[in-house]
Design an enzyme around this catalytic site. Structure first.
Site, PDB file in Angstrom:
ATOM      1  N   HIS A 135     -73.731  27.483  -0.562  1.00  0.00           N
ATOM      2  CA  HIS A 135     -73.982  27.442  -2.007  1.00  0.00           C
ATOM      3  C   HIS A 135     -73.030  26.451  -2.673  1.00  0.00           C
ATOM      4  O   HIS A 135     -73.460  25.592  -3.449  1.00  0.00           O
ATOM      5  CB  HIS A 135     -73.800  28.842  -2.597  1.00  0.00           C
ATOM      6  CG  HIS A 135     -73.880  28.890  -4.095  1.00  0.00           C
ATOM      7  ND1 HIS A 135     -75.049  28.668  -4.800  1.00  0.00           N
ATOM      8  CD2 HIS A 135     -72.917  29.116  -5.039  1.00  0.00           C
ATOM      9  CE1 HIS A 135     -74.814  28.776  -6.102  1.00  0.00           C
ATOM     10  NE2 HIS A 135     -73.526  29.042  -6.270  1.00  0.00           N
ATOM     11  N   LYS A 141     -72.669  33.188 -18.274  1.00  0.00           N
ATOM     12  CA  LYS A 141     -72.822  34.287 -17.333  1.00  0.00           C
ATOM     13  C   LYS A 141     -72.478  35.651 -17.924  1.00  0.00           C
ATOM     14  O   LYS A 141     -72.882  36.678 -17.381  1.00  0.00           O
ATOM     15  CB  LYS A 141     -71.943  34.049 -16.095  1.00  0.00           C
ATOM     16  CG  LYS A 141     -72.478  32.941 -15.202  1.00  0.00           C
ATOM     17  CD  LYS A 141     -71.480  32.554 -14.136  1.00  0.00           C
ATOM     18  CE  LYS A 141     -72.016  31.485 -13.203  1.00  0.00           C
ATOM     19  NZ  LYS A 141     -72.909  32.005 -12.163  1.00  0.00           N
ATOM     20  N   GLN A 152     -74.007  26.657 -18.982  1.00  0.00           N
ATOM     21  CA  GLN A 152     -72.920  26.525 -17.997  1.00  0.00           C
ATOM     22  C   GLN A 152     -72.468  25.069 -17.849  1.00  0.00           C
ATOM     23  O   GLN A 152     -71.276  24.773 -17.801  1.00  0.00           O
ATOM     24  CB  GLN A 152     -73.410  27.056 -16.648  1.00  0.00           C
ATOM     25  CG  GLN A 152     -72.342  27.102 -15.553  1.00  0.00           C
ATOM     26  CD  GLN A 152     -72.879  27.692 -14.241  1.00  0.00           C
ATOM     27  OE1 GLN A 152     -74.022  28.130 -14.161  1.00  0.00           O
ATOM     28  NE2 GLN A 152     -72.040  27.711 -13.220  1.00  0.00           N
ATOM     29  N   TYR A 158     -68.506  24.556 -18.701  1.00  0.00           N
ATOM     30  CA  TYR A 158     -67.712  25.049 -17.562  1.00  0.00           C
ATOM     31  C   TYR A 158     -66.409  24.305 -17.314  1.00  0.00           C
ATOM     32  O   TYR A 158     -65.525  24.821 -16.615  1.00  0.00           O
ATOM     33  CB  TYR A 158     -68.551  25.112 -16.281  1.00  0.00           C
ATOM     34  CG  TYR A 158     -68.627  23.847 -15.456  1.00  0.00           C
ATOM     35  CD1 TYR A 158     -69.472  22.820 -15.827  1.00  0.00           C
ATOM     36  CD2 TYR A 158     -67.875  23.708 -14.299  1.00  0.00           C
ATOM     37  CE1 TYR A 158     -69.562  21.671 -15.055  1.00  0.00           C
ATOM     38  CE2 TYR A 158     -67.953  22.557 -13.524  1.00  0.00           C
ATOM     39  CZ  TYR A 158     -68.798  21.536 -13.907  1.00  0.00           C
ATOM     40  OH  TYR A 158     -68.877  20.409 -13.145  1.00  0.00           O
ATOM     41  N   TYR A 164     -67.052  32.936  -5.036  1.00  0.00           N
ATOM     42  CA  TYR A 164     -67.871  31.750  -4.804  1.00  0.00           C
ATOM     43  C   TYR A 164     -67.808  31.498  -3.305  1.00  0.00           C
ATOM     44  O   TYR A 164     -67.479  30.426  -2.839  1.00  0.00           O
ATOM     45  CB  TYR A 164     -67.217  30.607  -5.597  1.00  0.00           C
ATOM     46  CG  TYR A 164     -68.019  29.361  -5.838  1.00  0.00           C
ATOM     47  CD1 TYR A 164     -69.289  29.407  -6.396  1.00  0.00           C
ATOM     48  CD2 TYR A 164     -67.475  28.104  -5.557  1.00  0.00           C
ATOM     49  CE1 TYR A 164     -69.988  28.239  -6.668  1.00  0.00           C
ATOM     50  CE2 TYR A 164     -68.167  26.935  -5.825  1.00  0.00           C
ATOM     51  CZ  TYR A 164     -69.434  27.011  -6.386  1.00  0.00           C
ATOM     52  OH  TYR A 164     -70.119  25.856  -6.665  1.00  0.00           O
ATOM     53  N   ARG A 207     -71.257  16.242  -7.752  1.00  0.00           N
ATOM     54  CA  ARG A 207     -70.284  15.293  -7.182  1.00  0.00           C
ATOM     55  C   ARG A 207     -70.765  14.887  -5.792  1.00  0.00           C
ATOM     56  O   ARG A 207     -70.254  15.367  -4.780  1.00  0.00           O
ATOM     57  CB  ARG A 207     -68.905  15.974  -7.039  1.00  0.00           C
ATOM     58  CG  ARG A 207     -68.234  16.404  -8.325  1.00  0.00           C
ATOM     59  CD  ARG A 207     -66.954  17.179  -8.012  1.00  0.00           C
ATOM     60  NE  ARG A 207     -67.243  18.339  -7.171  1.00  0.00           N
ATOM     61  CZ  ARG A 207     -67.590  19.536  -7.631  1.00  0.00           C
ATOM     62  NH1 ARG A 207     -67.674  19.745  -8.922  1.00  0.00           N
ATOM     63  NH2 ARG A 207     -67.854  20.517  -6.805  1.00  0.00           N
ATOM     64  N   ARG A 248     -78.003  27.931 -16.785  1.00  0.00           N
ATOM     65  CA  ARG A 248     -77.435  26.697 -16.218  1.00  0.00           C
ATOM     66  C   ARG A 248     -77.159  25.631 -17.257  1.00  0.00           C
ATOM     67  O   ARG A 248     -76.226  24.839 -17.101  1.00  0.00           O
ATOM     68  CB  ARG A 248     -78.383  26.124 -15.161  1.00  0.00           C
ATOM     69  CG  ARG A 248     -78.691  27.063 -14.013  1.00  0.00           C
ATOM     70  CD  ARG A 248     -77.438  27.502 -13.309  1.00  0.00           C
ATOM     71  NE  ARG A 248     -77.732  28.321 -12.134  1.00  0.00           N
ATOM     72  CZ  ARG A 248     -76.813  28.974 -11.450  1.00  0.00           C
ATOM     73  NH1 ARG A 248     -75.541  28.931 -11.834  1.00  0.00           N
ATOM     74  NH2 ARG A 248     -77.143  29.694 -10.398  1.00  0.00           N
ATOM     75  N   GLU A 282     -80.541  25.776  -6.750  1.00  0.00           N
ATOM     76  CA  GLU A 282     -80.617  25.181  -5.415  1.00  0.00           C
ATOM     77  C   GLU A 282     -82.066  25.029  -4.947  1.00  0.00           C
ATOM     78  O   GLU A 282     -82.449  23.994  -4.411  1.00  0.00           O
ATOM     79  CB  GLU A 282     -79.871  26.058  -4.396  1.00  0.00           C
ATOM     80  CG  GLU A 282     -78.367  26.065  -4.535  1.00  0.00           C
ATOM     81  CD  GLU A 282     -77.738  27.101  -3.611  1.00  0.00           C
ATOM     82  OE1 GLU A 282     -77.480  28.229  -4.081  1.00  0.00           O
ATOM     83  OE2 GLU A 282     -77.512  26.803  -2.424  1.00  0.00           O
ATOM     84  N   THR A 288     -75.129  41.107 -16.043  1.00  0.00           N
ATOM     85  CA  THR A 288     -75.109  41.164 -14.578  1.00  0.00           C
ATOM     86  C   THR A 288     -75.824  42.457 -14.208  1.00  0.00           C
ATOM     87  O   THR A 288     -75.526  43.509 -14.781  1.00  0.00           O
ATOM     88  CB  THR A 288     -73.664  41.208 -14.041  1.00  0.00           C
ATOM     89  OG1 THR A 288     -72.957  40.077 -14.532  1.00  0.00           O
ATOM     90  CG2 THR A 288     -73.629  41.208 -12.518  1.00  0.00           C
ATOM     91  N   THR A 314     -73.062  33.643  -5.092  1.00  0.00           N
ATOM     92  CA  THR A 314     -74.411  33.430  -4.572  1.00  0.00           C
ATOM     93  C   THR A 314     -74.392  33.300  -3.053  1.00  0.00           C
ATOM     94  O   THR A 314     -73.632  32.491  -2.508  1.00  0.00           O
ATOM     95  CB  THR A 314     -74.998  32.135  -5.169  1.00  0.00           C
ATOM     96  OG1 THR A 314     -74.832  32.188  -6.569  1.00  0.00           O
ATOM     97  CG2 THR A 314     -76.459  31.974  -4.808  1.00  0.00           C
TER      98      THR A 314
HETATM   99 MN    MN Z   1     -72.123  34.226  -9.333  1.00  0.00          MN
END
Ligand code: MN
Length: 441
Positions: A148, A267, A254, A258, A143, A157, A251, A388, A271, A374
């Site tokens: 990102h 996820k 997620q 999460y 991450y 948040r 999303r 985003e 991939t 990302t």
């Molecule tokens: Mn990723």
């Protein structure tokens, strides 16, 4: 010239493979990425290939017809098997020698008999199917883009976008190796549990917020023993090469799943990786300093810091996302570029990610895949996912042809491209990482 470049990076070199001299090719003689292919309509085990222009040099054919009579070493053995495992496990000097041999074989000024034989070892890229290049035992996704992480954090948040650990510890999660597929493989829309804010209970069904994540991955060459940690000074020697990666993300799934252990089924369904692994040495001219931390940010702890990492830990790789919808294809509209960003903007370098990953004694094995997370920049045209780009789906993107997108729809094809450019060096590229979304089952 950076000290780690050698004769294979010479920008004046040309190949007798004409298409490799096209200024726009991703695969000039200075690149020589490796992959695994089978010829369509031929019943055969996968073969190791090197991309050169629009052709592939079949390395098991090269071994049989040329190298076996000239060399007797691990490099020759590694080229004749049906996986990249052994090539990845070669020592860095041997990997360098592999590149030098292929480079010399393909040079325009090679008029020897071996060139005549090598011409017979070419296969056109149109005639092959590419495969996941190695049995990937483990896959970890980081991450590492602070832009990102900040953008995503703001959505959930607003008063504290970045978690307090972010600038100290490279954050990652364990991905799923079994569902890694090669570019071009269709991606089935996942189903899962989601819960809307205005409902009490979750429901189960196809994801309505399917997204992509623009990432760079790297493959581990030789690993480390369990209980032994890699030192940052040596970590890069364990990086065999890089590829593009799409960490498809649902999303809505997620968001509900999460906390507290991170992403899981949102996820793990797929991939996608690009088929050509650009070897680390090929990227030597495009190494840049690690991300320059602004005043006030903590310096990395000593185990994540070295002069070499600060000076040359980054990779200058330009990345692009393109989208092609079913309607665009029907109307003959070219894929539309959604954004572009650069791997040099990652807050953590690959050497830091790898060092951190093994700092507790976790063992890496040859063929393990690690991805960056990302890659986003600071401006809207550089955001690496739809979450985003559309601010969580609230600001849809307009596409040529009149359509809008908040998240991916069935029939959408996502195309990543990556390339490196620098004055005084030949441009090299990664090829494409593609995937088309199929309806849920
Ligand atoms: Mn990723």
């Amino acid at each position: 010239m950076p000290s780690s470049t050698n004769e294979t990076h010479n920008p004046n070199l040309k190949s007798w493979v004409k298409s490799a001299n096209d200024p726009n090719t991703d695969f000039p003689i200075q690149n020589l990425p490796v992959g695994l292919f089978t010829r369509k309509y031929v019943e055969e085990l996968p073969r190791i290939g090197v991309a050169i222009g629009d052709q592939i040099l079949d390395m098991s054919a090269v071994t049989d017809t040329i190298w076996e009579t000239v060399f007797e070493d691990m490099i020759v053995d590694a080229c004749s098997v049906e996986s990249l495992d052994f090539l990845m496990m070669l020592e860095p000097e041997e990997q360098s020698e592999f590149r030098r041999r292929v480079n010399r074989l393909l040079r325009a000024d090679n008029f020897g008999d071996e060139r005549y034989f090598a011409e017979g070892c070419l296969v056109s890229m149109d005639e092959v199917e590419m495969h996941v290049p190695v049995e990937i035992g483990d896959y970890t996704d980081f991450y590492a883009s602070i832009s990102h992480a900040t953008n995503i954090g703001k959505m959930f948040r607003p008063d504290q976008p970045l978690m307090p650990n972010y600038k100290w510890v490279p954050i990652g999660y364990h991905g799923r190796a079994s569902s890694i597929v090669i570019s071009g493989s269709p991606i089935r829309r996942p189903s899962g549990q989601t819960k809307a804010d205005n409902t009490e209970t979750p429901t189960f069904g196809p994801s309505e917020n399917l997204d992509y994540e623009l990432e760079v991955g790297f493959f581990i060459g030789y690993g480390n023993d369990q209980g032994e940690s890699l030192k940052i000074a040596d970590a890069e020697e364990h990086i065999f090469g890089l590829c593009l990666a799409n960490d498809w993300s649902a999303r809505d799934i997620q968001r509900w799943e999460y906390q507290p252990l991170g992403p899981f089924l949102s996820k793990s369904f797929a991939t996608t990786i690009s088929p050509w692994i650009v070897m680390r040495e090929a990227l030597a001219p495009f190494r840049v300093p690690a991300y320059k931390r602004p005043q006030g940010d903590p310096q990395p702890l000593p185990y994540l810091d070295s002069l070499k990492n600060r000076e040359r830990g980054g990779f200058d790789i330009k990345l692009e996302v393109h989208l092609s919808t079913e309607q665009m294809r029907e109307k003959g509209i070219a894929p539309h570029r959604l954004s572009s960003s650069n791997a040099r903007d990652l807050y953590w370098t690959f050497a830091q990610m790898l060092t951190h990953h093994t700092s507790n004694g976790c063992n890496m094995r040859p063929g393990d895949l690690i991805a960056s997370g990302t890659v986003s920049g600071t401006t809207k045209d550089s955001f690496g996912c739809l979450l985003e780009l559309t601010s969580r789906g609230t600001e849809p993107i307009r596409l040529p042809g009149g359509e809008e997108r908040r998240f991916l729809e069935d029939g959408d094809e996502v195309i990543f491209r990556g390339y490196c450019e620098r004055d005084g060096f030949r441009r090299i590229g990664f090829g494409e990482c593609r995937g088309i979304v199929m309806p849920a089952n």
